[in-house]
Design an enzyme around this catalytic site. Structure first.
Site, PDB file in Angstrom:
ATOM      1  N   LYS A  12      43.646  10.197  -8.134  1.00  0.00           N
ATOM      2  CA  LYS A  12      44.058   9.206  -9.137  1.00  0.00           C
ATOM      3  C   LYS A  12      44.072   7.797  -8.550  1.00  0.00           C
ATOM      4  CE  LYS A  12      48.097  11.208  -9.655  1.00  0.00           C
ATOM      5  NZ  LYS A  12      47.987  12.304  -8.664  1.00  0.00           N
ATOM      6  N   ARG A  71      55.241  11.041 -15.577  1.00  0.00           N
ATOM      7  CA  ARG A  71      55.177  12.357 -14.947  1.00  0.00           C
ATOM      8  C   ARG A  71      56.080  13.354 -15.634  1.00  0.00           C
ATOM      9  NH1 ARG A  71      53.322  10.475  -9.505  1.00  0.00           N
ATOM     10  NH2 ARG A  71      53.072  12.305  -8.230  1.00  0.00           N
ATOM     11  N   ARG A 122      54.956  19.819  -4.214  1.00  0.00           N
ATOM     12  CA  ARG A 122      54.506  18.792  -5.168  1.00  0.00           C
ATOM     13  C   ARG A 122      53.606  19.410  -6.234  1.00  0.00           C
ATOM     14  NH1 ARG A 122      51.888  14.908  -0.985  1.00  0.00           N
ATOM     15  NH2 ARG A 122      51.138  13.713  -2.774  1.00  0.00           N
ATOM     16  N   ARG A 157      51.332  10.811   5.948  1.00  0.00           N
ATOM     17  CA  ARG A 157      52.378  10.538   4.959  1.00  0.00           C
ATOM     18  C   ARG A 157      53.390  11.674   5.013  1.00  0.00           C
ATOM     19  NH1 ARG A 157      50.478   8.995  -1.171  1.00  0.00           N
ATOM     20  NH2 ARG A 157      51.865  10.656  -1.863  1.00  0.00           N
ATOM     21  N   ARG A 203      44.763  13.750   5.042  1.00  0.00           N
ATOM     22  CA  ARG A 203      44.877  12.280   4.872  1.00  0.00           C
ATOM     23  C   ARG A 203      45.585  11.645   6.067  1.00  0.00           C
ATOM     24  NH1 ARG A 203      47.082  10.010  -0.626  1.00  0.00           N
ATOM     25  NH2 ARG A 203      48.626  11.638  -0.344  1.00  0.00           N
TER      26      ARG A 203
END
Ligand code: AP5
Ligand code: MG
Length: 212
Positions: free
Chosen positions: A13, A85, A163, A152, A119
């Site tokens: 996104k 959300r 998540r 992260r 990531r």
């Protein structure tokens, strides 16, 4: 045009919102980025939301609504990523800035887990690297800043899985909400960022009356 991007964590996104924002000069609002900045700057909100964000849980609706609605009210065009959300967030947003297109990013769980656990981020300039995918480069330092890349906090695999579960419970039901409003677009988010972007633009422009 008021657009929202929804989809599982790691579905791209943010990556796609940045591309769209740059090409069409539309403001990009990312609640995840706003919240992470507040945490880094140790603001009052940052201190309040830190444990939620880092453990992969949703920040309470009231806090996020306060951050976003004031800004959204004044804007005719935006692309929002990661908001709304929950159903409460979607309904409140529609009251003040009705959404004209909601793009749902669809992708396999295996791909998002690989992307998120791969990531790496430069803590100085924020540049994002990824160790997964076809053009993966296993890097330890930022090309620009030469500092060590970091992971992260919420990209650890157990938190990524949490998540994804929260996404299924809280956010996926919004697909039906936007379908009923006639503004839903579904997008396959598999493939390279450029492939997905081409697909995204086709999806957004399929309705001739739309001007982004
Ligand atoms: P947020 O920052 O919104 O995180 P997220 O949506 O869970 O996931 P990401 O941002 O990691 O994924 P993305 O889909 O943006 O993908 P990206 O482009 O980054 O939220 C973080 C937290 O903040 C939440 O858990 C919650 O605590 C809180 N929060 C935020 N909004 C909230 C709200 N509205 N209400 C309550 N709480 C809220 O890409 C991911 C990786 O994949 C990158 O490394 C990228 O380079 C790579 N990549 C992207 N596209 C591709 C591709 N096509 N091929 C290969 N790699 C790709
Ligand atoms: Mg994001």
């Amino acid at each position: 045009m008021r657009i929202t991007f929804l989809g599982p964590p790691g579905s791209g996104k943010g990556t796609q919102a940045e591309k769209l924002s740059a090409e069409f000069d539309i403001p990009h609002i990312s609640t995840g980025d706003i919240l992470r900045n507040s945490i880094t700057k140790q603001t009052e909100i940052g201190r309040k939301v830190k444990s939620y964000v880092e453990s992969g849980r949703l920040v309470p609706d009231g806090v996020v609504l306060d951050l976003v609605l004031g800004e959204a009210r004044q804007m005719e065009s935006f692309v929002m990523d990661g908001f709304p959300r929950t159903l409460v967030q979607a309904e409140r947003l529609d009251e003040i800035a009705p959404i004209e297109i909601s793009v749902f990013f669809e992708i396999s769980e295996a791909t998002v887990v690989a992307r998120l656990t791969g990531r790496r981020i430069c803590p100085v300039c924020g540049r994002v690297y990824n160790l997964s995918g076809d053009r993966a480069v296993a890097k330890e330092r930022c090309d620009e800043c030469s500092v060590s890349l970091v992971i992260r906090e919420d990209d650890q695999e157990n938190i990524v899985r949490r998540r994804i579960e929260i996404y299924k419970e809280e956010t996926l039901p919004l697909r039906e909400y936007y379908r009923k409003k006639g503004v839903l677009r579904r997008l396959s988010a598999e493939g390279t960022p450029d492939t997905v972007y081409r697909r995204l633009k086709r999806t957004l422009l399929e309705d001739d009356s739309l001007k982004i």
